[in-house]
Write a protein that holds these residues in place. Structure first.
Motif, short mmCIF file in Angstrom:
data_model
loop_
_atom_site.label_atom_id
_atom_site.label_comp_id
_atom_site.label_asym_id
_atom_site.label_seq_id
_atom_site.Cartn_x
_atom_site.Cartn_y
_atom_site.Cartn_z
N UNK A 133 21.26 4.23 -10.35
CA UNK A 133 20.75 3.08 -10.34
C UNK A 133 21.10 2.20 -9.18
N UNK A 134 20.01 1.17 -8.60
CA UNK A 134 20.33 0.54 -7.52
C UNK A 134 20.78 -1.05 -7.83
N UNK A 135 21.74 -1.62 -7.12
CA UNK A 135 22.00 -3.13 -7.29
C UNK A 135 21.02 -3.56 -6.10
N UNK A 136 20.31 -4.78 -6.53
CA UNK A 136 19.53 -5.62 -5.60
C UNK A 136 20.19 -7.17 -5.45
N UNK A 137 20.54 -7.57 -4.50
CA UNK A 137 21.16 -8.53 -4.09
C UNK A 137 20.04 -9.67 -3.53
N UNK A 138 20.31 -10.85 -3.90
CA UNK A 138 19.31 -11.88 -3.62
C UNK A 138 19.96 -12.89 -2.78
N UNK A 139 19.24 -13.69 -1.89
CA UNK A 139 20.07 -14.82 -1.04
C UNK A 139 20.06 -15.99 -1.74
N UNK A 140 19.89 -16.10 -2.92
CA UNK A 140 20.27 -17.47 -3.89
C UNK A 140 21.56 -17.07 -4.50
N UNK A 141 22.05 -15.99 -4.24
CA UNK A 141 23.43 -15.44 -4.93
C UNK A 141 23.25 -14.57 -5.95
N UNK A 142 22.13 -14.50 -6.72
CA UNK A 142 21.92 -13.81 -7.83
C UNK A 142 21.73 -12.08 -7.57
N UNK A 143 21.65 -11.49 -8.65
CA UNK A 143 21.74 -9.97 -8.18
C UNK A 143 21.02 -9.25 -9.76
N UNK A 144 20.49 -8.24 -9.63
CA UNK A 144 19.99 -7.58 -10.75
C UNK A 144 20.03 -6.05 -10.40
N UNK A 145 20.01 -5.13 -11.52
CA UNK A 145 19.92 -3.57 -11.31
C UNK A 145 18.46 -3.24 -11.58
N UNK A 146 18.35 -2.10 -10.67
CA UNK A 146 17.00 -1.38 -11.08
C UNK A 146 17.08 -0.07 -11.03
N UNK A 147 16.23 0.70 -12.27
CA UNK A 147 16.41 2.26 -12.13
C UNK A 147 15.78 2.76 -10.69
N UNK A 148 16.77 3.91 -10.24
CA UNK A 148 16.33 4.50 -9.02
C UNK A 148 15.60 5.70 -9.43
N UNK A 149 16.34 6.99 -10.11
CA UNK A 149 15.62 8.05 -10.38
C UNK A 149 16.67 8.79 -11.40
N UNK A 150 15.99 10.03 -12.08
CA UNK A 150 17.02 10.75 -12.72
C UNK A 150 17.78 11.54 -11.92
N UNK A 151 18.95 11.84 -12.21
CA UNK A 151 19.90 12.62 -11.69
C UNK A 151 20.45 12.01 -10.44
N UNK A 152 21.83 12.18 -10.20
CA UNK A 152 22.70 11.80 -9.07
C UNK A 152 23.59 12.71 -8.57
#
Length: 66
Positions: free
Chosen positions: A47-66
């Motif tokens: 899972x990837x964390x995505x930061x934004x320049x307005x101070x917010x963030x969200x998580x997005x799916x990356x891929x199966x396995x790690x």
């Protein structure tokens, strides 16, 4: 509306009508983590964390396995 939802809405509006937003929120991948959970027969996923320049963030799916 949460900051993360507002950031996603702003990005969508920017793609559909670039001149419609006064300030386009810029976001970038800030890192990843391994999550325990079922994913296409595997026991973990990335899972990837995505930061934004307005101070917010969200998580997005990356891929199966790690």
């Amino acid at each position: 509306m949460t900051k993360a939802l507002q950031a996603m809405a702003d990005r969508l509006v920017e793609r559909l009508a670039p001149a419609a937003t006064a300030h386009a929120v810029r976001c970038w991948d800030a890192g990843s983590k391994c999550i325990t959970g079922s994913c296409a027969g595997q026991r973990k996923y990335t899972q990837y964390r995505v930061n934004c320049d307005d101070g917010s963030y969200y998580y997005r799916f990356g891929h199966c396995g790690c």
